[in-house]
Design a protein around this motif. Structure first.
Motif, PDB file in Angstrom:
ATOM      1  N   ILE A 149       0.844  -1.194   0.000  1.00  0.00           N
ATOM      2  CA  ILE A 149       0.000   0.000   0.000  1.00  0.00           C
ATOM      3  C   ILE A 149       0.878   1.242   0.000  1.00  0.00           C
ATOM      4  O   ILE A 149       1.734   1.392   0.882  1.00  0.00           O
ATOM      5  CB  ILE A 149      -0.926   0.031   1.232  1.00  0.00           C
ATOM      6  N   PRO A 150       0.668   2.153  -0.955  1.00  0.00           N
ATOM      7  CA  PRO A 150       1.419   3.415  -0.921  1.00  0.00           C
ATOM      8  C   PRO A 150       1.142   4.151   0.402  1.00  0.00           C
ATOM      9  O   PRO A 150       0.000   4.235   0.845  1.00  0.00           O
ATOM     10  CB  PRO A 150       0.877   4.200  -2.110  1.00  0.00           C
TER      11      PRO A 150
ATOM     12  N   PRO B  64      -3.764   6.152   6.768  1.00  0.00           N
ATOM     13  CA  PRO B  64      -3.982   7.232   7.735  1.00  0.00           C
ATOM     14  C   PRO B  64      -2.742   7.403   8.612  1.00  0.00           C
ATOM     15  O   PRO B  64      -2.002   6.453   8.859  1.00  0.00           O
ATOM     16  CB  PRO B  64      -5.174   6.738   8.555  1.00  0.00           C
ATOM     17  N   SER B  65      -2.516   8.617   9.064  1.00  0.00           N
ATOM     18  CA  SER B  65      -1.374   8.863   9.952  1.00  0.00           C
ATOM     19  C   SER B  65      -1.893   9.286  11.318  1.00  0.00           C
ATOM     20  O   SER B  65      -3.056   9.663  11.473  1.00  0.00           O
ATOM     21  CB  SER B  65      -0.464   9.932   9.363  1.00  0.00           C
ATOM     22  N   ASP B  66      -1.037   9.215  12.302  1.00  0.00           N
ATOM     23  CA  ASP B  66      -1.372   9.615  13.677  1.00  0.00           C
ATOM     24  C   ASP B  66      -2.592   8.873  14.225  1.00  0.00           C
ATOM     25  O   ASP B  66      -3.455   9.478  14.873  1.00  0.00           O
ATOM     26  CB  ASP B  66      -1.600  11.136  13.769  1.00  0.00           C
ATOM     27  N   VAL B  67      -2.681   7.588  13.919  1.00  0.00           N
ATOM     28  CA  VAL B  67      -3.755   6.760  14.465  1.00  0.00           C
ATOM     29  C   VAL B  67      -3.129   5.512  15.081  1.00  0.00           C
ATOM     30  O   VAL B  67      -1.963   5.202  14.851  1.00  0.00           O
ATOM     31  CB  VAL B  67      -4.802   6.364  13.386  1.00  0.00           C
ATOM     32  N   SER B  68      -3.918   4.785  15.837  1.00  0.00           N
ATOM     33  CA  SER B  68      -3.415   3.584  16.503  1.00  0.00           C
ATOM     34  C   SER B  68      -3.072   2.502  15.476  1.00  0.00           C
ATOM     35  O   SER B  68      -3.512   2.546  14.321  1.00  0.00           O
ATOM     36  CB  SER B  68      -4.463   3.048  17.476  1.00  0.00           C
TER      37      SER B  68
ATOM     38  N   ILE C 261     -11.062   3.547  -1.066  1.00  0.00           N
ATOM     39  CA  ILE C 261      -9.611   3.538  -0.854  1.00  0.00           C
ATOM     40  C   ILE C 261      -9.131   4.869  -0.276  1.00  0.00           C
ATOM     41  O   ILE C 261      -8.212   4.907   0.551  1.00  0.00           O
ATOM     42  CB  ILE C 261      -8.880   3.211  -2.178  1.00  0.00           C
ATOM     43  N   LEU C 262      -9.750   5.966  -0.669  1.00  0.00           N
ATOM     44  CA  LEU C 262      -9.312   7.299  -0.223  1.00  0.00           C
ATOM     45  C   LEU C 262      -9.838   7.691   1.164  1.00  0.00           C
ATOM     46  O   LEU C 262      -9.272   8.574   1.804  1.00  0.00           O
ATOM     47  CB  LEU C 262      -9.731   8.348  -1.252  1.00  0.00           C
ATOM     48  N   LEU C 263     -10.891   7.072   1.629  1.00  0.00           N
ATOM     49  CA  LEU C 263     -11.506   7.471   2.903  1.00  0.00           C
ATOM     50  C   LEU C 263     -10.612   7.297   4.135  1.00  0.00           C
ATOM     51  O   LEU C 263     -10.582   8.183   4.992  1.00  0.00           O
ATOM     52  CB  LEU C 263     -12.837   6.743   3.099  1.00  0.00           C
ATOM     53  N   PRO C 264      -9.890   6.180   4.297  1.00  0.00           N
ATOM     54  CA  PRO C 264      -9.066   6.041   5.503  1.00  0.00           C
ATOM     55  C   PRO C 264      -8.036   7.161   5.686  1.00  0.00           C
ATOM     56  O   PRO C 264      -7.796   7.618   6.799  1.00  0.00           O
ATOM     57  CB  PRO C 264      -8.375   4.686   5.322  1.00  0.00           C
ATOM     58  N   GLN C 265      -7.454   7.618   4.594  1.00  0.00           N
ATOM     59  CA  GLN C 265      -6.471   8.689   4.680  1.00  0.00           C
ATOM     60  C   GLN C 265      -7.107   9.959   5.240  1.00  0.00           C
ATOM     61  O   GLN C 265      -6.453  10.741   5.932  1.00  0.00           O
ATOM     62  CB  GLN C 265      -5.876   8.972   3.303  1.00  0.00           C
ATOM     63  N   ALA C 266      -8.383  10.144   4.990  1.00  0.00           N
ATOM     64  CA  ALA C 266      -9.107  11.314   5.499  1.00  0.00           C
ATOM     65  C   ALA C 266      -9.613  11.089   6.922  1.00  0.00           C
ATOM     66  O   ALA C 266     -10.383  11.904   7.440  1.00  0.00           O
ATOM     67  CB  ALA C 266     -10.274  11.641   4.572  1.00  0.00           C
TER      68      ALA C 266
END
Length: 195
Positions: free
Chosen positions: A12-13, A18-22, A75-80
Motif C-alpha cells: 500500500i502506498p 492514515p497517519s497519527d492513528v493507533s 480507498i481514499l476514505l481512511p487517509q481522510a
C-alpha cells in the motif's frame, strides 16, 4: 521469494494510509484498502474473461465502472480519517451484492460462500456487534431463500434442490457462526493487546 518480514501492507502506498492513528486503525485501514484493490482487480479480471468469452454486456460494463469508482472512493476514505465509514460502506455494498447474487442465482449457487467476506470484514473493521449483525443477516437470507425457493414462491436461475433447506442452510449456518466466533475472538484479543 518473499522475506520473513514481508507484509501485504507493504504493497500500500504510504500516502493512502492514515497517519497519527493507533496500530489497530492502521491495520483496519490496510485491510479495507487491500480488499478494495483486490475487488478492483477481480472486477477487471471478470470483465476481461467475459470479453474473451463474448458474454460481456453493456450493463455489466457500466455497473463495473460504477463499482470500480466506488471502490476508488473507499480507498481514499481512511487517509481522510474515515476508516470506519470506509469499512461500513464496503461491508454494505458487499452484503447487498451477496444478497442480490443469492436471490438471483439461488441457494444452490456457490456464491453463498461469499457471505463470509462481509462477515469477516465487519468483525475486523468495525466491531463484534456489527460482525454479529452481518452474520445473522447472512443466515436469515440463506434460510429465507432456501424456504421460499422450496415452496416455489421464487424461482432462481439455478435449479432448486430440497437439500438447500435440509443441508446447505444448516451447514452454512454453522460455517458462518464458526467463522464469526473465530474472527471475533482473535480480533478482540488483538485489539486488547494492541490498544
Amino acid at each position: 521469494m518473499l522475506s520473513d518480514n514481508f507484509s501485504m501492507v507493504d504493497l500500500i502506498p504510504e500516502r493512502l494510509m492514515p497517519s497519527d492513528v493507533s496500530l489497530v486503525i492502521q491495520s483496519q485501514a490496510a485491510l479495507i484498502i487491500l480488499l478494495s484493490f483486490l475487488f478492483i482487480g477481480a472486477t477487471l479480471f471478470l470483465l476481461f474473461s467475459w470479453l474473451i468469452s463474448q458474454d460481456l454486456q453493456r450493463e455489466t460494463v457500466v455497473m463495473s465502472l460504477v463499482y470500480i469508482a466506488f471502490l476508488g472512493g473507499v480507498i481514499l476514505l481512511p487517509q481522510a480519517g474515515l476508516t470506519t465509514l470506509a469499512g461500513g460502506l464496503l461491508i454494505t455494498v458487499l452484503l447487498a451484492t451477496m444478497i442480490f447474487m443469492t436471490v438471483h442465482y439461488g441457494v444452490s449457487s456457490p456464491s453463498v460462500t461469499a457471505f463470509l467476506i462481509p462477515i469477516v470484514l465487519a468483525t475486523i473493521v468495525v466491531n463484534t456487534a456489527v460482525g454479529l449483525s452481518v452474520t445473522l443477516i447472512s443466515i436469515a437470507v440463506l434460510w429465507s431463500l432456501a424456504f421460499i425457493e422450496l415452496k416455489g414462491w421464487w424461482t432462481p436461475l439455478l435449479p432448486v434442490r430440497r437439500d438447500n433447506l435440509t443441508f446447505k442452510a444448516p451447514f452454512f449456518t454453522v460455517i458462518f457462526a464458526v467463522v464469526f466466533v473465530t474472527i471475533s475472538g482473535w480480533t478482540s484479543f488483538l485489539v486488547s493487546s494492541l490498544g
